[in-house]
Design a protein around this motif. Structure first.
Motif, PDB file in Angstrom:
ATOM      1  N   MET A   1      46.563 -17.939  45.388  1.00 13.87           N
ATOM      2  CA  MET A   1      46.211 -18.711  46.578  1.00 13.87           C
ATOM      3  C   MET A   1      45.101 -18.031  47.364  1.00 13.87           C
ATOM      4  SD  MET A   1      48.618 -20.027  49.757  1.00 13.87           S
ATOM      5  CE  MET A   1      49.760 -20.880  48.661  1.00 13.87           C
TER       6      MET A   1
ATOM      7  N   LEU B   1      45.310 -21.681  54.111  1.00 13.00           N
ATOM      8  CA  LEU B   1      45.740 -21.125  52.825  1.00 13.00           C
ATOM      9  C   LEU B   1      45.562 -19.612  52.795  1.00 13.00           C
ATOM     10  CD1 LEU B   1      44.268 -23.768  50.333  1.00 13.00           C
ATOM     11  CD2 LEU B   1      46.587 -23.619  51.244  1.00 13.00           C
ATOM     12  N   LEU B   2      44.476 -19.146  53.418  1.00 13.08           N
ATOM     13  CA  LEU B   2      44.218 -17.707  53.454  1.00 13.08           C
ATOM     14  C   LEU B   2      45.322 -16.978  54.217  1.00 13.08           C
ATOM     15  CD1 LEU B   2      42.050 -15.607  52.602  1.00 13.08           C
ATOM     16  CD2 LEU B   2      41.046 -15.890  54.871  1.00 13.08           C
TER      17      LEU B   2
ATOM     18  N   ALA C   1      41.517 -19.686  48.180  1.00  9.39           N
ATOM     19  CA  ALA C   1      41.044 -19.816  49.559  1.00  9.39           C
ATOM     20  C   ALA C   1      39.657 -19.192  49.719  1.00  9.39           C
ATOM     21  CB  ALA C   1      42.031 -19.154  50.519  1.00  9.39           C
TER      22      ALA C   1
ATOM     23  N   ALA D   1      52.088 -23.026  53.892  1.00  9.04           N
ATOM     24  CA  ALA D   1      50.855 -23.744  53.566  1.00  9.04           C
ATOM     25  C   ALA D   1      50.971 -25.241  53.828  1.00  9.04           C
ATOM     26  CB  ALA D   1      50.485 -23.483  52.104  1.00  9.04           C
TER      27      ALA D   1
ATOM     28  N   SER E   1      48.522 -17.043  52.052  1.00  9.63           N
ATOM     29  CA  SER E   1      48.417 -16.173  50.880  1.00  9.63           C
ATOM     30  C   SER E   1      48.538 -14.714  51.279  1.00  9.63           C
ATOM     31  CB  SER E   1      47.093 -16.410  50.157  1.00  9.63           C
ATOM     32  OG  SER E   1      45.980 -15.989  50.960  1.00  9.63           O
TER      33      SER E   1
ATOM     34  N   PRO F   1      40.959 -24.079  53.962  1.00 10.71           N
ATOM     35  CA  PRO F   1      40.941 -22.751  53.318  1.00 10.71           C
ATOM     36  C   PRO F   1      41.513 -21.643  54.190  1.00 10.71           C
ATOM     37  CG  PRO F   1      38.841 -23.866  52.990  1.00 10.71           C
ATOM     38  CD  PRO F   1      39.609 -24.674  53.983  1.00 10.71           C
TER      39      PRO F   1
END
Length: 221
Positions: free
Chosen positions: A190, A178-179, A194, A80, A182, A175
């Motif tokens: 997370m 992060l997606l 996101a 991340a 995660s 986002p």
């Protein structure tokens, strides 16, 4: 469009959104059930070394490859924090190269976007240059590559083409990085964060689209 048509259109949008969420949920369930996340992560790391991945991410979005293709992968491959730092370093490279190309070889790029892709070079009023630039950059109807070239072609000042574009795209891409991370780590917190950020972003983009339409009407009048 009357009220009935507007309601029906909104219902279709909601149905499409729900269907999309169901598809995503099924895909996530299958990936978790069969432990495909870790296999996918290993596959990406083994077949896309950083020395290859980074140059591809610098070059390909400039010629029309969707940046979103790289956003999930950069989170998976670099994590991340490192992924976000790398992304925020690459976006200004895109912006500077696109600006120089749009100014230096304007006619081929303009002909390609207008005649081949049917985009219109916008007329940006000087007194509303910031607002038009802001809403054009936030509108989801323009792909990332098109946004790189449209503002310079429209004669917008460099500070909006570069600094404003960097700020907006740098925030909107977070986002998705992060997606990707995660998903690789199976980090539910997370992932939820996101998803919430993406939902909030799309609500904002819906508002921006309406506001941009109002600005266009004001310009015409």
């Amino acid at each position: 469009m009357d009220a009935g048509e507007a309601v029906l259109k909104n219902k279709y949008k909601i149905m499409i959104a729900l269907a999309g969420l169901m598809v995503i949920a099924v895909v996530v369930f299958l990936l978790i059930k069969y432990d495909l996340f870790h296999q996918l992560t290993a596959l990406i790391n083994e077949n896309t070394p950083a020395k290859l991945f980074i140059p591809l991410m610098v070059v390909l979005p400039l010629v029309g490859v969707p940046l979103s293709f790289f956003l999930l992968l950069i989170g998976i491959k670099f994590g991340a924090l490192n992924g976000l730092l790398l992304l925020e370093a690459i976006i200004p490279v895109h912006l500077l190269i696109a600006y120089l190309l749009a100014i230096g070889v304007r006619h081929p790029i303009e002909n390609f976007l207008v005649k081949r892709k049917n985009y219109q070079i916008p007329e940006v009023p000087e007194d509303k240059e910031f607002l038009f630039s802001f809403f054009m950059l936030t509108l989801p109807v323009f792909p990332y590559a098109v946004k790189l070239y449209l503002l310079p072609l429209a004669g917008v000042k460099f500070r909006y083409c570069f600094w404003l574009n960097w700020a907006i795209n740098g925030i909107m891409c977070i986002p998705f990085v992060l997606l990707g991370r995660s998903a690789a780590d199976l980090n539910g917190v997370m992932f939820g964060l996101a998803v919430l950020l993406i939902i909030a972003m799309f609500v904002f983009l819906h508002w921006a689209k309406k506001r941009y339409a109002v600005l266009q009407k004001e310009k015409i009048s």
